[in-house]
Scaffold this active site. Structure first.
Site, short mmCIF file in Angstrom:
data_model
loop_
_atom_site.label_atom_id
_atom_site.label_comp_id
_atom_site.label_asym_id
_atom_site.label_seq_id
_atom_site.Cartn_x
_atom_site.Cartn_y
_atom_site.Cartn_z
N ARG A 162 0.83 -1.22 0.00
CA ARG A 162 0.00 0.00 0.00
C ARG A 162 0.87 1.27 0.00
NH1 ARG A 162 -3.23 -3.62 -0.64
NH2 ARG A 162 -5.34 -3.71 0.21
N SER A 237 -10.79 -0.80 3.05
CA SER A 237 -10.04 -0.90 4.31
C SER A 237 -9.69 0.50 4.79
CB SER A 237 -8.73 -1.66 4.11
OG SER A 237 -8.98 -2.92 3.58
N GLU A 333 -5.27 3.93 6.19
CA GLU A 333 -4.91 3.72 4.79
C GLU A 333 -5.56 4.81 3.94
OE1 GLU A 333 -5.71 1.36 0.98
OE2 GLU A 333 -6.31 0.11 2.68
N1 EPU Z 1 -10.42 -10.70 10.28
C1 EPU Z 1 -11.18 -10.77 11.44
N2 EPU Z 1 -12.27 -9.96 11.56
C2 EPU Z 1 -12.67 -9.12 10.57
C3 EPU Z 1 -11.91 -9.05 9.39
C4 EPU Z 1 -10.78 -9.84 9.27
O1 EPU Z 1 -10.89 -11.51 12.36
O2 EPU Z 1 -13.67 -8.44 10.76
C5 EPU Z 1 -9.22 -11.55 10.16
C6 EPU Z 1 -9.49 -12.97 9.77
O3 EPU Z 1 -8.63 -13.79 10.55
C7 EPU Z 1 -9.05 -13.09 8.34
C8 EPU Z 1 -7.96 -12.05 8.28
O4 EPU Z 1 -8.37 -11.03 9.19
O5 EPU Z 1 -8.60 -14.35 8.03
C9 EPU Z 1 -7.75 -11.45 6.92
O6 EPU Z 1 -9.01 -10.94 6.46
P1 EPU Z 1 -9.27 -10.67 4.89
O7 EPU Z 1 -8.89 -11.84 4.09
O8 EPU Z 1 -10.68 -10.14 4.76
O9 EPU Z 1 -8.23 -9.55 4.51
P2 EPU Z 1 -7.76 -8.24 5.25
O10 EPU Z 1 -6.35 -8.42 5.68
O11 EPU Z 1 -8.74 -7.82 6.29
C10 EPU Z 1 -6.75 -7.20 3.04
C11 EPU Z 1 -6.83 -5.90 2.29
C12 EPU Z 1 -8.14 -5.80 1.51
C13 EPU Z 1 -8.20 -6.97 0.54
C14 EPU Z 1 -8.11 -8.29 1.35
C15 EPU Z 1 -8.06 -9.52 0.49
C16 EPU Z 1 -5.49 -4.32 3.58
C17 EPU Z 1 -5.50 -3.12 4.47
N3 EPU Z 1 -6.69 -4.78 3.21
O12 EPU Z 1 -7.79 -7.18 4.02
O13 EPU Z 1 -8.08 -4.60 0.74
O14 EPU Z 1 -9.39 -6.96 -0.22
O15 EPU Z 1 -6.90 -8.29 2.14
O16 EPU Z 1 -6.82 -9.61 -0.13
O17 EPU Z 1 -4.42 -4.81 3.23
C18 EPU Z 1 -8.72 -2.30 0.64
O18 EPU Z 1 -7.51 -2.02 0.65
O19 EPU Z 1 -9.60 -1.40 0.60
C19 EPU Z 1 -9.14 -3.69 0.76
C20 EPU Z 1 -10.42 -4.05 0.87
#
Ligand code: EPU
Length: 337
Positions: A162, A237, A333
């Site tokens: 990012r 995010s 972000e």
């Molecule tokens: N999780 C929770 N609770 C929640 C959300 C997430 O416990 O409410 C935990 C879970 O353990 C899950 C882990 O977080 O396994 C990862 O969650 P997720 O796969 O939804 O991904 P993220 O790390 O929350 C990132 C990006 C997203 C992108 C997804 C999928 C960032 C800041 N965000 O989210 O990007 O779509 O991975 O690759 O890196 C964006 O930047 O706007 C965005 C949506």
């Protein structure tokens, strides 16, 4: 060019915050953009792309320049590779769908990300195991000091999680006017390692996925987890996933043995901010007309009529609470304006 006064920006930002632009102009060509920068009338300028990564907390006194540069062209086709140039004002997802219609591979995992093509390199958008930098060839940007166009290679953009040169020392000095992508025409490099994609493809009973199947899987996952900005105002995010030291992870594991984490290097560990925010008790919480999304705690939402300041204060409360419980700082972000 039409210079407008006192325009509501509600439909120009995905958070749907109703602030005003004192002066506003929509720009359809690079020449028009340059001529605006040569005018003395509006010394302060504010560039607006897809408005998908910003939280507007006040009216904008500067001239808001809406970058409406459109056009997609194939620059060269060689063996398994194609270079495609896309102007900054194209909608990101519509561009991804266009590449899929041509059977060009590389962007399928990045389906349904809000925003415009011109802003995609600034924060090196990423999702489901792929980042923009993986298919980025180069971009052309207007140098605001010299008013000359300059080309930046992938390396020169210094992409990181990012992050890019356009968020660091080139910040505010350039406007990206077009991006060239390096895509594949066959033998695509499919990326299906991300757990959620694997599960989704299994659900779709797809054994040998095409780029189209991967895009469909990503769209299905995103539609389930993330609010559609056309229905509920949001900016994806709100925070970055924090990176902590291994020693801190080990300390946290004493009280939180299930803390999810991804090893980045020997010393560095990424922790999902969504998990931290959920543990802090904010997931699905509403405060009148704004709150934290029910299905993904990393996304703050405007249910209609919320002020940017309300959402900013909520983000600060989340930061304070997460810091108190975990001693981890969550960095926004989204750009706060
Ligand atoms: N999780 C929770 N609770 C929640 C959300 C997430 O416990 O409410 C935990 C879970 O353990 C899950 C882990 O977080 O396994 C990862 O969650 P997720 O796969 O939804 O991904 P993220 O790390 O929350 C990132 C990006 C997203 C992108 C997804 C999928 C960032 C800041 N965000 O989210 O990007 O779509 O991975 O690759 O890196 C964006 O930047 O706007 C965005 C949506």
């Amino acid at each position: 060019m039409h210079f407008l006064q006192n325009i509501s920006l509600k439909s120009f930002n995905t958070f749907a915050i109703d602030v005003k632009a004192k002066h506003f102009v929509s720009v359809h060509s690079i020449d028009d953009l340059i001529s605006i920068y040569k005018l003395d009338t509006y010394p302060d300028k504010f560039i607006l792309g897809g408005g998908s990564n910003m939280l507007l907390t006040k009216d904008i006194e500067a001239l808001v320049i809406h970058l409406n540069l459109k056009g997609i062209s194939v620059k060269s086709l060689l063996n398994n590779q194609v270079l495609v140039e896309c102007l900054a004002g194209e909608n990101w997802h519509e561009f991804v769908l266009w590449t899929l219609d041509q059977d060009f591979g590389g962007l399928e995992n990045l389906s349904l990300i809000p925003g415009n093509v011109g802003t995609s390199p600034i924060q090196n958008i990423g999702a489901y195991g792929v980042e923009l930098k993986d298919s980025f060839h180069s971009c052309t940007a207007l140098n605001l000091e010299t008013l000359e166009l300059e080309t930046f290679s992938n390396k020169e953009c210094a992409f990181d999680y990012r992050n890019s040169i356009f968020k660091q020392h080139a910040k505010g000095k350039y406007i990206i006017v077009s991006v060239v992508f390096k895509l594949t025409t066959n033998n695509h490099n499919l990326n299906t390692n991300y757990g959620a994609i694997k599960t989704e493809l299994e659900k779709m009973s797809v054994r040998q996925p095409s780029i189209h199947d991967i895009s469909k899987a990503v769209i299905a996952i995103r539609e389930r987890k993330l609010p559609n900005p056309k229905e509920i105002g949001n900016s994806g995010s709100f925070f970055k996933n924090p990176i902590i030291k291994r020693a801190q992870l080990e300390e946290l594991q004493v009280n939180f043995p299930d803390i999810p984490h991804y090893v980045i290097s020997n010393e560095e560990i990424k922790v999902p901010a969504g998990w931290l925010i959920e543990q802090a008790g904010f997931k699905g919480k509403t405060f009148g007309n704004y709150g934290v999304h029910k299905k993904q705690a990393l996304v703050l939402v405007n249910y209609g009529g919320a002020k940017g300041d309300d959402i900013l204060k909520l983000s600060q409360l989340i930061q304070e609470t997460v810091s108190r419980i975990f001693n981890i700082h969550l960095e926004a972000e989204v750009n706060i304006i």
